[in-house]
Each structure stands twice: as structure tokens, then as C-alpha cells.
Design a protein around this motif. Structure first.
Motif, PDB file in Angstrom:
ATOM      1  N   SER A 273       2.487  -0.898  -5.333  1.00 54.63           N
ATOM      2  CA  SER A 273       2.448  -0.429  -3.945  1.00 54.63           C
ATOM      3  C   SER A 273       3.012  -1.484  -2.995  1.00 54.63           C
ATOM      4  O   SER A 273       3.754  -1.169  -2.052  1.00 54.63           O
ATOM      5  CB  SER A 273       1.012  -0.079  -3.557  1.00 54.63           C
ATOM      6  OG  SER A 273       0.917   0.285  -2.202  1.00 54.63           O
ATOM      7  N   PHE A 274       2.668  -2.740  -3.246  1.00 56.22           N
ATOM      8  CA  PHE A 274       3.158  -3.843  -2.419  1.00 56.22           C
ATOM      9  C   PHE A 274       4.685  -3.916  -2.471  1.00 56.22           C
ATOM     10  O   PHE A 274       5.369  -4.017  -1.432  1.00 56.22           O
ATOM     11  CB  PHE A 274       2.525  -5.146  -2.911  1.00 56.22           C
ATOM     12  CG  PHE A 274       3.144  -6.387  -2.338  1.00 56.22           C
ATOM     13  CD1 PHE A 274       2.858  -6.787  -1.046  1.00 56.22           C
ATOM     14  CD2 PHE A 274       4.011  -7.165  -3.104  1.00 56.22           C
ATOM     15  CE1 PHE A 274       3.420  -7.925  -0.526  1.00 56.22           C
ATOM     16  CE2 PHE A 274       4.572  -8.304  -2.592  1.00 56.22           C
ATOM     17  CZ  PHE A 274       4.285  -8.691  -1.297  1.00 56.22           C
ATOM     18  N   ASN A 275       5.233  -3.855  -3.672  1.00 54.12           N
ATOM     19  CA  ASN A 275       6.686  -3.935  -3.826  1.00 54.12           C
ATOM     20  C   ASN A 275       7.391  -2.755  -3.161  1.00 54.12           C
ATOM     21  O   ASN A 275       8.437  -2.913  -2.533  1.00 54.12           O
ATOM     22  CB  ASN A 275       7.050  -3.987  -5.312  1.00 54.12           C
ATOM     23  CG  ASN A 275       6.638  -5.298  -5.966  1.00 54.12           C
ATOM     24  OD1 ASN A 275       6.589  -6.344  -5.299  1.00 54.12           O
ATOM     25  ND2 ASN A 275       6.326  -5.264  -7.253  1.00 54.12           N
ATOM     26  N   GLN A 276       6.796  -1.559  -3.295  1.00 51.47           N
ATOM     27  CA  GLN A 276       7.401  -0.387  -2.673  1.00 51.47           C
ATOM     28  C   GLN A 276       7.391  -0.482  -1.145  1.00 51.47           C
ATOM     29  O   GLN A 276       8.376  -0.151  -0.487  1.00 51.47           O
ATOM     30  CB  GLN A 276       6.656   0.868  -3.119  1.00 51.47           C
ATOM     31  CG  GLN A 276       6.869   1.240  -4.584  1.00 51.47           C
ATOM     32  CD  GLN A 276       6.028   2.425  -5.003  1.00 51.47           C
ATOM     33  OE1 GLN A 276       5.327   3.032  -4.183  1.00 51.47           O
ATOM     34  NE2 GLN A 276       6.089   2.764  -6.288  1.00 51.47           N
ATOM     35  N   GLN A 280      10.713  -0.675   1.183  1.00 54.24           N
ATOM     36  CA  GLN A 280      10.925   0.345   2.197  1.00 54.24           C
ATOM     37  C   GLN A 280      11.116  -0.273   3.577  1.00 54.24           C
ATOM     38  O   GLN A 280      11.967   0.173   4.359  1.00 54.24           O
ATOM     39  CB  GLN A 280       9.733   1.313   2.206  1.00 54.24           C
ATOM     40  CG  GLN A 280       9.921   2.516   3.117  1.00 54.24           C
ATOM     41  CD  GLN A 280      11.076   3.383   2.676  1.00 54.24           C
ATOM     42  OE1 GLN A 280      11.229   3.671   1.489  1.00 54.24           O
ATOM     43  NE2 GLN A 280      11.935   3.788   3.620  1.00 54.24           N
ATOM     44  N   LYS A 281      10.319  -1.286   3.887  1.00 57.49           N
ATOM     45  CA  LYS A 281      10.441  -1.958   5.192  1.00 57.49           C
ATOM     46  C   LYS A 281      11.815  -2.621   5.339  1.00 57.49           C
ATOM     47  O   LYS A 281      12.453  -2.564   6.390  1.00 57.49           O
ATOM     48  CB  LYS A 281       9.335  -2.994   5.360  1.00 57.49           C
ATOM     49  CG  LYS A 281       7.955  -2.383   5.625  1.00 57.49           C
ATOM     50  CD  LYS A 281       6.913  -3.465   5.832  1.00 57.49           C
ATOM     51  CE  LYS A 281       5.550  -2.859   6.112  1.00 57.49           C
ATOM     52  NZ  LYS A 281       5.512  -2.117   7.382  1.00 57.49           N
ATOM     53  N   ILE A 282      12.267  -3.271   4.276  1.00 60.68           N
ATOM     54  CA  ILE A 282      13.570  -3.928   4.320  1.00 60.68           C
ATOM     55  C   ILE A 282      14.686  -2.888   4.484  1.00 60.68           C
ATOM     56  O   ILE A 282      15.635  -3.073   5.259  1.00 60.68           O
ATOM     57  CB  ILE A 282      13.787  -4.765   3.043  1.00 60.68           C
ATOM     58  CG1 ILE A 282      12.820  -5.951   3.034  1.00 60.68           C
ATOM     59  CG2 ILE A 282      15.233  -5.249   2.949  1.00 60.68           C
ATOM     60  CD1 ILE A 282      12.856  -6.751   1.761  1.00 60.68           C
ATOM     61  N   SER A 283      14.564  -1.765   3.751  1.00 59.15           N
ATOM     62  CA  SER A 283      15.574  -0.717   3.844  1.00 59.15           C
ATOM     63  C   SER A 283      15.624  -0.127   5.251  1.00 59.15           C
ATOM     64  O   SER A 283      16.708   0.065   5.822  1.00 59.15           O
ATOM     65  CB  SER A 283      15.269   0.373   2.820  1.00 59.15           C
ATOM     66  OG  SER A 283      16.170   1.446   2.950  1.00 59.15           O
ATOM     67  N   ALA A 322       8.346 -11.317  10.903  1.00 57.46           N
ATOM     68  CA  ALA A 322       7.321 -10.321  10.567  1.00 57.46           C
ATOM     69  C   ALA A 322       7.284 -10.050   9.067  1.00 57.46           C
ATOM     70  O   ALA A 322       6.219  -9.931   8.452  1.00 57.46           O
ATOM     71  CB  ALA A 322       7.578  -9.029  11.330  1.00 57.46           C
ATOM     72  N   ILE A 323       8.480  -9.958   8.489  1.00 61.91           N
ATOM     73  CA  ILE A 323       8.548  -9.739   7.039  1.00 61.91           C
ATOM     74  C   ILE A 323       7.915 -10.902   6.295  1.00 61.91           C
ATOM     75  O   ILE A 323       7.172 -10.736   5.320  1.00 61.91           O
ATOM     76  CB  ILE A 323      10.008  -9.543   6.587  1.00 61.91           C
ATOM     77  CG1 ILE A 323      10.529  -8.191   7.100  1.00 61.91           C
ATOM     78  CG2 ILE A 323      10.117  -9.601   5.065  1.00 61.91           C
ATOM     79  CD1 ILE A 323       9.801  -7.005   6.508  1.00 61.91           C
ATOM     80  N   ASP A 324       8.222 -12.134   6.757  1.00 62.69           N
ATOM     81  CA  ASP A 324       7.623 -13.321   6.114  1.00 62.69           C
ATOM     82  C   ASP A 324       6.107 -13.282   6.193  1.00 62.69           C
ATOM     83  O   ASP A 324       5.398 -13.639   5.231  1.00 62.69           O
ATOM     84  CB  ASP A 324       8.157 -14.604   6.781  1.00 62.69           C
ATOM     85  CG  ASP A 324       9.614 -14.842   6.454  1.00 62.69           C
ATOM     86  OD1 ASP A 324      10.273 -15.613   7.188  1.00 62.69           O
ATOM     87  OD2 ASP A 324      10.097 -14.279   5.445  1.00 62.69           O
TER      88      ASP A 324
END
Length: 401
Positions: A273-276, A280-283, A322-324
């Protein structure tokens, strides 16, 4: 004709009555019941036409399984005798049984109603079981099959667990006080959960768990308690008072303990779930940036374009930050879960009394040593050379208090 005084006459009547009615069974309705401070019980037994005084002395009264109540229809086993000071005859009761209903069944219903009225069964006061218990107490017979069933399930499902066993009587006259005492002691030891239980049996075999003294100890306890007595069809008073009722001792362990294999699967699902979510956020962020670039490229005014370019750059920086933060947070959560499992796994625990064993300068398992082998034992501070004198193989057993 001889002239008798009152005492002599009463004595002769007493002798005559006790010889003629040394053992009688009498059915009637209870009335005017008095529970004396001495422990004796005085009452009247009557039917629609007559009444007779009765007494049940403390020794016999202490063996009653149910409480006498006004209007109750009973069968009395006793002897007719005369109370000389008043010249009145009465029945000295040896035992009393409910008419048409067993004494134990009646006692069960009486106590159940009494405790219900006192709020012992209130679902709002039931305590929650812990999700990941680390220390539990089993209150049962150390020689019973129920204990072995519980240990077998615990070993299969959740080995990262400390189990203390309180050996108690589970049937007989002293069983209820033995169980209640063990509950009181275990409640002071900061266990995550207490399990009380035994295997199946008759109502007489299970009666210790229907005693008020056991119900009182369960109700007072601050520790969550599971009642696991008998089989699915067996319901005892402790089942109603305890925080959780289990149909069998084995079922209690399945309710209380998580399955290690299920935990591993849960961790895998968290990682997926974490990886997905991160992907998705990066995409989504990449699509937003592309859209912004296309939008800004259509403006002809140079200063407008430069302004928007600065805003885009700031958005990129904010998004990266934010991603970091999200990545670091999820990594920390994953590491915490991983450390918790590793810290509870037996192979990662460091305890006093453990050391490294080696032979010929190679680390070996204890199982490989043979009698007369020379080996080395080393901790972080001590190095010892030793020789195998005796070797035994044994299973690890929990400690018995």
C-alpha cells in the motif's frame, strides 16, 4: 399413677418422637425464614391445612447450594424432635432440596439473578483485550488437559509471549477459594490478560466457577479476564462476569493471541500500500507539472512567464519536500513495526544467562556437542573453556508459580 413434672413429660415426649420419627421426608412451602447470626436457619414449613416449625443447624446449612426464599416449595430430609424449653416439636433438617428442580440449577439461577442486579454483567464495564499481549496468566490445573491445549495453541500462533501458570483446584469444595485467590494474586502482577479455565464436565464438576467468591474476584480485577470453562454448551457464572467468554480453553488462546503468519502478511500489505501510494503521488505530481509547463508556455508576455516559472519552481520545491516528509514518515513507521517484531522474536532477545558457544574457534549450536567434547563459552566479558559431562534434550516449559 405417677405425677410428672413438665420437664419429665417433655423428655418422654421427646424420646417418643425421636424414636418414632427418626427420619422423615416432608414436602411443603417455606415461610417466616430467619437466618440467625449463629449460622442456624429457622423457618416454618406449611401446606394449605397445617404448619410445622423447622430448624437447620449451621453445619447442615453451610452445605446448602441455594438460598431459601419465602414461598419456595421444598422437600425436607430430617428428624422430628422436641424443643424442651417450650414444649414444641419441630423438624431438625439434615438437607433441603427444591421440589421439582435440582438444588444446583436453582442456586445457579438465584446467583445469576443476584449478580445481574448488582451490575456484574454490564457490557459497558467490560475491558478490552490487548492486540499484542506480551505477558499472560493461565489459572487452571497444571495437570489438566486444558492447560496442554492452551499451550499448544499459544506455541503455534504467537511464540513471542511470556506465560505464567497458576496451578489451582478446578473442582471440589476448596476449588472456588483456590481460583479466587489465584485471580486476586495475578491481578497484582500487571499481566496483559488473565485466562481462567478447565475442560468439560458435569454441572457438579464445573460448580467452582459458579460460586459467588469467584465472580467477586473477576469483577474486582483490573486486568482483562477471559473465562474458558468446559465446552460450547457449558455456561457458568464466570462466563457472564468475565470480560470475554471463550467456548473452550483452546478458543481462548485463539481469541487472545494474534497469528504470527497473519502479522507477516499484514506487514507485506502495508508495504504494498505504501509503495502504491507513493507511486501514485509521484505520477499525479508529474502530470500537474507537465500541465503547468504547457499552460505557462502559451503566455507571450515575458515577465508573466518568468513569474509563473518562479511559482512552478517553488511548487516543485514544496512538492519535493512534501514527498520527502511522506517517505520519511512511512519509512519510520515501517522500521518501528519491524523493530517491534524483531525485539519480540526469541532469536533477537538478549537475556542474562546466554552466551556464544564455539568449538575449534568456530561458532556452533549447542545441539551439536557430544559428551567429552571440549568447547568454549564466551559472553561480552567472559571467556570459559568447558567439557561436556552430560547431555539432555528437553522441551522448553513455561514456569509454574
Amino acid at each position: 399413677m405417677q405425677v410428672l413434672n413438665v420437664s419429665s413429660l417433655n423428655e418422654q415426649i421427646k424420646h417418643l418422637l425421636e424414636e418414632s420419627f427418626s427420619r422423615v421426608l416432608v414436602e411443603g412451602e417455606l415461610s417466616r425464614i430467619t437466618f440467625h447470626n449463629s449460622g442456624h436457619i429457622y423457618f416454618t414449613l406449611k401446606d394449605k391445612d397445617s404448619a410445622i416449625s423447622c430448624v437447620m443447624f449451621r453445619g447442615n446449612a453451610s452445605r446448602l447450594k441455594f438460598r431459601l426464599e419465602e414461598g419456595q416449595k421444598v422437600i425436607i430430609d430430617g428428624a422430628v424432635t422436641l424443643y424442651k424449653p417450650r414444649g414444641s416439636y419441630q423438624i431438625n433438617c439434615f438437607s433441603i432440596e427444591p421440589s421439582g428442580q435440582g438444588a444446583l440449577a436453582l442456586a445457579y439461577e438465584q446467583l445469576k439473578q443476584k449478580l445481574s442486579d448488582k451490575g456484574y454483567f454490564d457490557p459497558n464495564i467490560k475491558k478490552q483485550l490487548p492486540k499484542f499481549p506480551s505477558r499472560i496468566a493461565l489459572i487452571t490445573s497444571a495437570t489438566g488437559a486444558a492447560l496442554q491445549d492452551m499451550l499448544r495453541v499459544a506455541n503455534k500462533r504467537y511464540r513471542v509471549l511470556e506465560i505464567d501458570i497458576y496451578d489451582v483446584l478446578v473442582q471440589g469444595e476448596s476449588a472456588s477459594s483456590s481460583i479466587a485467590h489465584a485471580i486476586d494474586i495475578a491481578d497484582t502482577k500487571n499481566y496483559d490478560t488473565i485466562v481462567i479455565g478447565r475442560g468439560g464436565g458435569s454441572i457438579e464438576d464445573l460448580w467452582a466457577f459458579n460460586e459467588e467468591i469467584v465472580a467477586d474476584s473477576i469483577f474486582r480485577a483490573k486486568t482483562p479476564i477471559i473465562s474458558a470453562v468446559g465446552h460450547e454448551i457449558d455456561w457458568v457464572i464466570s462466563d457472564f462476569v468475565a470480560d470475554v467468554r471463550a467456548a473452550t480453553p483452546s478458543a481462548a488462546m485463539e481469541i487472545l493471541l494474534p497469528d504470527t503468519n497473519e502479522l507477516y502478511q499484514y506487514i507485506d500489505s502495508i508495504l504494498d500500500s505504501f509503495n502504491q501510494q507513493i507511486s501514485q503521488k509521484i505520477s499525479n505530481a508529474s502530470k500537474d507539472l507537465s500541465h503547468l509547463f504547457k499552460l505557462y508556455s502559451q503566455h507571450s508576455i515575458q515577465n508573466r512567464l518568468e513569474q509563473k516559472a518562479k511559482e512552478v519552481q517553488q511548487l516543485k520545491l514544496n512538492f519535493t519536500h512534501a514527498i520527502d516528509l511522506v517517505v520519511n514518515l512511512k519509512q519510520n513507521q515501517f522500521q518501528n513495526v519491524k523493530k517491534m517484531l524483531e525485539s519480540n522474536h526469541p532469536k533477537y532477545k538478549i537475556k542474562n544467562g546466554f552466551a556464544q558457544i564455539s568449538k575449534d574457534k568456530k561458532v556452533i549450536d549447542l545441539d551439536t556437542l557430544k559428551v567429552d567434547d571440549i568447547f568454549d563459552v564466551q559472553s561480552d566479558r567472559v571467556f570459559v573453556s568447558a567439557k561436556v559431562i552430560k547431555k539432555e534434550l528437553r522441551d522448553e516449559l513455561p514456569k509454574v508459580l
